[in-house]
Design a protein around this motif. Structure first.
Motif, PDB file in Angstrom:
ATOM      1  N   UNK A 237       0.856  -1.182   0.000  1.00 55.88           N
ATOM      2  CA  UNK A 237       0.000   0.000   0.000  1.00 55.88           C
ATOM      3  C   UNK A 237       0.890   1.230   0.000  1.00 55.88           C
ATOM      4  N   UNK A 238       0.394   2.299  -0.601  1.00 56.04           N
ATOM      5  CA  UNK A 238       1.215   3.481  -0.831  1.00 56.04           C
ATOM      6  C   UNK A 238       0.836   4.652   0.062  1.00 56.04           C
ATOM      7  N   UNK A 239       1.808   5.087   0.870  1.00 58.88           N
ATOM      8  CA  UNK A 239       1.673   6.310   1.639  1.00 58.88           C
ATOM      9  C   UNK A 239       2.328   7.443   0.867  1.00 58.88           C
ATOM     10  N   UNK A 240       2.304   8.634   1.399  1.00 58.01           N
ATOM     11  CA  UNK A 240       2.897   9.777   0.713  1.00 58.01           C
ATOM     12  C   UNK A 240       4.404   9.667   0.586  1.00 58.01           C
ATOM     13  N   UNK A 241       5.057   9.150   1.625  1.00 60.17           N
ATOM     14  CA  UNK A 241       6.520   9.105   1.660  1.00 60.17           C
ATOM     15  C   UNK A 241       7.113   7.699   1.758  1.00 60.17           C
ATOM     16  N   UNK A 242       6.255   6.701   1.910  1.00 56.33           N
ATOM     17  CA  UNK A 242       6.732   5.340   2.181  1.00 56.33           C
ATOM     18  C   UNK A 242       5.678   4.328   1.748  1.00 56.33           C
ATOM     19  N   UNK A 243       6.111   3.104   1.478  1.00 59.42           N
ATOM     20  CA  UNK A 243       5.185   2.011   1.197  1.00 59.42           C
ATOM     21  C   UNK A 243       4.896   1.274   2.498  1.00 59.42           C
TER      22      UNK A 243
ATOM     23  N   UNK B  62       0.946  -1.833  10.024  1.00 60.69           N
ATOM     24  CA  UNK B  62      -0.355  -2.412  10.367  1.00 60.69           C
ATOM     25  C   UNK B  62      -1.461  -1.364  10.401  1.00 60.69           C
ATOM     26  N   UNK B  63      -1.132  -0.167  10.863  1.00 58.89           N
ATOM     27  CA  UNK B  63      -2.141   0.896  10.946  1.00 58.89           C
ATOM     28  C   UNK B  63      -2.387   1.578   9.605  1.00 58.89           C
ATOM     29  N   UNK B  64      -1.332   1.804   8.842  1.00 60.90           N
ATOM     30  CA  UNK B  64      -1.454   2.602   7.623  1.00 60.90           C
ATOM     31  C   UNK B  64      -1.886   1.805   6.394  1.00 60.90           C
ATOM     32  N   UNK B  65      -1.478   0.560   6.268  1.00 60.92           N
ATOM     33  CA  UNK B  65      -1.824  -0.220   5.078  1.00 60.92           C
ATOM     34  C   UNK B  65      -3.333  -0.268   4.818  1.00 60.92           C
ATOM     35  N   UNK B  66      -4.168  -0.558   5.829  1.00 60.47           N
ATOM     36  CA  UNK B  66      -5.605  -0.627   5.563  1.00 60.47           C
ATOM     37  C   UNK B  66      -6.231   0.716   5.167  1.00 60.47           C
ATOM     38  N   UNK B  67      -5.529   1.800   5.435  1.00 63.74           N
ATOM     39  CA  UNK B  67      -6.060   3.129   5.139  1.00 63.74           C
ATOM     40  C   UNK B  67      -5.373   3.807   3.960  1.00 63.74           C
ATOM     41  N   UNK B  68      -4.601   3.040   3.209  1.00 64.61           N
ATOM     42  CA  UNK B  68      -3.846   3.585   2.078  1.00 64.61           C
ATOM     43  C   UNK B  68      -4.244   2.853   0.797  1.00 64.61           C
ATOM     44  N   UNK B  69      -4.021   3.496  -0.356  1.00 64.94           N
ATOM     45  CA  UNK B  69      -4.367   2.829  -1.616  1.00 64.94           C
ATOM     46  C   UNK B  69      -3.396   1.702  -1.951  1.00 64.94           C
TER      47      UNK B  69
END
Length: 92
Positions: free
Chosen positions: A27-33, A73-80
Protein backbone atom coordinates in the motif's frame (compact mmCIF):
# COMPACT_ATOMS: atom_id res chain seq x y z
CA UNK A 1 4.17 -13.81 10.11
CA UNK A 2 4.69 -10.79 7.94
CA UNK A 3 7.26 -8.49 6.45
CA UNK A 4 7.61 -4.82 7.35
CA UNK A 5 8.67 -1.79 5.33
CA UNK A 6 11.01 0.30 7.49
CA UNK A 7 12.89 3.62 7.59
CA UNK A 8 15.14 3.15 4.51
CA UNK A 9 12.03 3.39 2.29
CA UNK A 10 11.03 6.78 3.69
CA UNK A 11 11.49 9.51 1.09
CA UNK A 12 12.61 7.22 -1.71
CA UNK A 13 9.67 4.82 -2.13
CA UNK A 14 11.06 2.47 -4.77
CA UNK A 15 8.33 0.18 -6.08
CA UNK A 16 10.39 -2.71 -7.45
CA UNK A 17 8.97 -4.81 -4.61
CA UNK A 18 5.31 -4.36 -5.47
CA UNK A 19 5.53 -5.94 -8.92
CA UNK A 20 6.85 -9.25 -7.54
CA UNK A 21 4.31 -9.57 -4.73
CA UNK A 22 1.99 -12.50 -5.55
CA UNK A 23 -0.75 -11.32 -3.17
CA UNK A 24 -0.63 -7.54 -3.80
CA UNK A 25 -0.19 -6.66 -0.13
CA UNK A 26 1.65 -3.34 -0.69
CA UNK A 27 0.00 0.00 0.00
CA UNK A 28 1.21 3.48 -0.83
CA UNK A 29 1.67 6.31 1.64
CA UNK A 30 2.90 9.78 0.71
CA UNK A 31 6.52 9.11 1.66
CA UNK A 32 6.73 5.34 2.18
CA UNK A 33 5.19 2.01 1.20
CA UNK A 34 3.42 -0.27 3.67
CA UNK A 35 2.83 -4.03 3.81
CA UNK A 36 -0.55 -5.19 5.07
CA UNK A 37 0.28 -7.74 7.79
CA UNK A 38 -2.91 -9.73 7.29
CA UNK A 39 -2.32 -10.09 3.54
CA UNK A 40 1.42 -10.84 3.46
CA UNK A 41 2.09 -14.56 2.94
CA UNK A 42 5.73 -14.34 4.02
CA UNK A 43 7.06 -15.45 0.63
CA UNK A 44 10.03 -13.04 0.78
CA UNK A 45 9.84 -12.27 -2.96
CA UNK A 46 9.95 -8.54 -2.20
CA UNK A 47 13.04 -8.57 0.02
CA UNK A 48 15.76 -8.94 -2.65
CA UNK A 49 13.95 -6.50 -4.96
CA UNK A 50 14.24 -3.54 -2.56
CA UNK A 51 17.24 -1.45 -3.66
CA UNK A 52 17.54 0.24 -0.25
CA UNK A 53 17.08 -2.89 1.92
CA UNK A 54 13.98 -1.51 3.63
CA UNK A 55 11.94 -4.73 3.92
CA UNK A 56 12.43 -7.01 6.92
CA UNK A 57 10.73 -10.08 8.32
CA UNK A 58 9.01 -8.91 11.50
CA UNK A 59 11.27 -11.18 13.57
CA UNK A 60 14.40 -9.58 12.05
CA UNK A 61 13.28 -5.95 12.17
CA UNK A 62 16.13 -3.85 13.61
CA UNK A 63 15.28 -2.50 17.06
CA UNK A 64 15.64 1.13 15.97
CA UNK A 65 12.81 0.57 13.47
CA UNK A 66 10.51 -1.50 15.72
CA UNK A 67 7.76 1.14 15.48
CA UNK A 68 7.42 0.46 11.76
CA UNK A 69 5.68 -2.86 12.47
CA UNK A 70 2.75 -1.01 14.04
CA UNK A 71 2.93 1.78 11.45
CA UNK A 72 2.56 -0.73 8.58
CA UNK A 73 -0.36 -2.41 10.37
CA UNK A 74 -2.14 0.90 10.95
CA UNK A 75 -1.45 2.60 7.62
CA UNK A 76 -1.82 -0.22 5.08
CA UNK A 77 -5.60 -0.63 5.56
CA UNK A 78 -6.06 3.13 5.14
CA UNK A 79 -3.85 3.59 2.08
CA UNK A 80 -4.37 2.83 -1.62
CA UNK A 81 -3.13 -0.49 -2.97
CA UNK A 82 -0.12 -0.34 -5.28
CA UNK A 83 0.65 -3.10 -7.77
CA UNK A 84 2.59 -1.36 -10.54
CA UNK A 85 6.04 0.16 -10.62
CA UNK A 86 6.21 3.96 -10.35
CA UNK A 87 8.99 6.50 -10.48
CA UNK A 88 10.54 6.62 -6.98
CA UNK A 89 10.57 9.78 -4.93
CA UNK A 90 14.37 9.46 -4.69
CA UNK A 91 14.64 10.16 -8.42
CA UNK A 92 12.55 13.31 -8.21
Amino acid sequence: MTHVVAEPCFGCKYTDCVVVCPVECFYEGEQILFIHPEECIDCEACVPECPVAAIFHEDNLPEQWADYKQLNAEMAPNSPSITEKKKPLAEG
